[in-house]
Design a protein around this motif. Structure first.
Motif, short mmCIF file in Angstrom:
data_model
loop_
_atom_site.label_atom_id
_atom_site.label_comp_id
_atom_site.label_asym_id
_atom_site.label_seq_id
_atom_site.Cartn_x
_atom_site.Cartn_y
_atom_site.Cartn_z
N LYS A 39 0.97 -1.17 -0.05
CA LYS A 39 0.06 -0.04 0.01
C LYS A 39 0.96 1.40 -0.01
CE LYS A 39 -4.23 -1.66 0.10
NZ LYS A 39 -5.17 -1.36 -0.88
N GLY A 40 2.04 1.22 0.59
CA GLY A 40 2.84 2.43 0.77
C GLY A 40 3.53 2.57 -0.43
N LEU A 41 3.90 1.49 -1.37
CA LEU A 41 4.50 1.63 -2.83
C LEU A 41 3.31 2.20 -3.59
CD1 LEU A 41 6.62 -1.47 -2.99
CD2 LEU A 41 7.47 0.83 -2.70
N GLN A 42 2.14 1.85 -3.47
CA GLN A 42 1.01 2.36 -4.43
C GLN A 42 0.81 3.95 -4.13
OE1 GLN A 42 -2.91 0.28 -3.65
NE2 GLN A 42 -3.66 1.46 -5.20
N LEU A 43 0.73 4.18 -2.90
CA LEU A 43 0.60 5.51 -2.50
C LEU A 43 1.70 6.30 -3.11
CD1 LEU A 43 -0.91 7.74 -0.71
CD2 LEU A 43 0.34 7.15 1.16
N LYS A 44 2.82 6.00 -2.92
CA LYS A 44 4.23 6.78 -3.33
C LYS A 44 3.93 6.92 -4.95
CE LYS A 44 7.86 4.69 -4.94
NZ LYS A 44 8.77 4.82 -5.99
N GLU A 46 1.09 6.84 -6.72
CA GLU A 46 0.09 7.74 -6.75
C GLU A 46 0.39 9.22 -6.78
OE1 GLU A 46 -3.02 6.40 -4.44
OE2 GLU A 46 -3.86 4.50 -5.82
N ALA A 47 1.31 9.44 -5.61
CA ALA A 47 1.72 10.81 -5.17
C ALA A 47 2.70 11.40 -6.36
CB ALA A 47 2.48 10.89 -4.12
N ALA A 48 3.50 10.29 -6.90
CA ALA A 48 4.34 10.81 -8.02
C ALA A 48 3.71 11.09 -9.14
CB ALA A 48 5.35 9.61 -8.43
N ALA A 49 2.45 10.58 -9.46
CA ALA A 49 1.54 10.87 -10.71
C ALA A 49 0.94 11.96 -10.52
CB ALA A 49 0.65 9.72 -10.90
N PHE A 50 0.64 12.25 -9.21
CA PHE A 50 -0.20 13.60 -8.91
C PHE A 50 0.78 14.86 -9.15
CE2 PHE A 50 -1.11 16.84 -5.93
CZ PHE A 50 -2.39 17.50 -6.38
N ALA A 51 2.11 14.58 -8.60
CA ALA A 51 2.95 15.57 -8.69
C ALA A 51 3.40 15.89 -10.17
CB ALA A 51 4.26 15.27 -8.10
N GLU A 52 3.41 14.74 -11.07
CA GLU A 52 3.99 15.02 -12.28
C GLU A 52 2.73 15.70 -13.23
OE1 GLU A 52 5.94 15.18 -15.64
OE2 GLU A 52 6.68 14.47 -13.84
N SER A 53 1.44 15.52 -12.61
CA SER A 53 0.47 16.17 -13.28
C SER A 53 0.44 17.58 -12.91
CB SER A 53 -1.11 15.62 -12.68
OG SER A 53 -1.98 16.26 -13.17
N VAL A 54 0.61 18.17 -11.80
CA VAL A 54 0.84 19.36 -11.25
C VAL A 54 1.76 20.15 -11.96
CG1 VAL A 54 1.20 20.91 -9.33
CG2 VAL A 54 -0.45 18.84 -9.19
N LYS A 55 3.02 19.39 -12.23
CA LYS A 55 4.18 19.92 -12.72
C LYS A 55 3.66 20.46 -14.35
CE LYS A 55 8.66 18.93 -14.18
NZ LYS A 55 9.80 17.60 -14.02
N GLU A 56 3.12 19.54 -15.00
CA GLU A 56 2.50 19.63 -16.48
C GLU A 56 1.67 20.96 -16.33
OE1 GLU A 56 1.10 15.99 -17.62
OE2 GLU A 56 3.08 15.01 -17.93
N ASP A 57 0.77 20.85 -15.46
CA ASP A 57 -0.26 22.07 -15.78
C ASP A 57 0.48 23.43 -15.39
OD1 ASP A 57 -2.38 20.09 -16.03
OD2 ASP A 57 -2.72 20.17 -13.72
#
Length: 77
Positions: A39-44, A46-57
């Motif tokens: 679950k911790g790896l999955q959360l990591k 998901e957080a990386a994907a979210f950060a990448e999305s924010v960066k792209e925006d």
């Protein structure tokens, strides 16, 4: 009296350590730990994907602002 309390505390510590070692070696504990780590790896991820999305925006916003500023400069010229 204080000397006896130290030995009691030492004995309790040894027993707690032995109980912890026994618990860690059980298959159920290992399975639970694997689930928590998973679950911790999955959360990591998901957080990386979210950060990448924010960066792209943010990059899109900066590019749009540069484009708008360039158009304004061209209109004034």
């Amino acid at each position: 009296m204080a000397f006896a309390n130290k030995w009691v505390a030492f004995g309790v510590g040894v027993l707690a350590g032995a109980a912890a070692v026994t618990l860690v070696k059980t298959p159920a504990f290992k399975k639970a730990c694997a689930a928590v780590v998973g679950k911790g790896l999955q959360l990591k991820d998901e957080a990386a994907a979210f950060a990448e999305s924010v960066k792209e925006d943010a990059q899109d916003i900066v590019a749009e602002a540069k484009y708008n500023n360039q158009k304004k400069a061209e209109a004034k010229a």
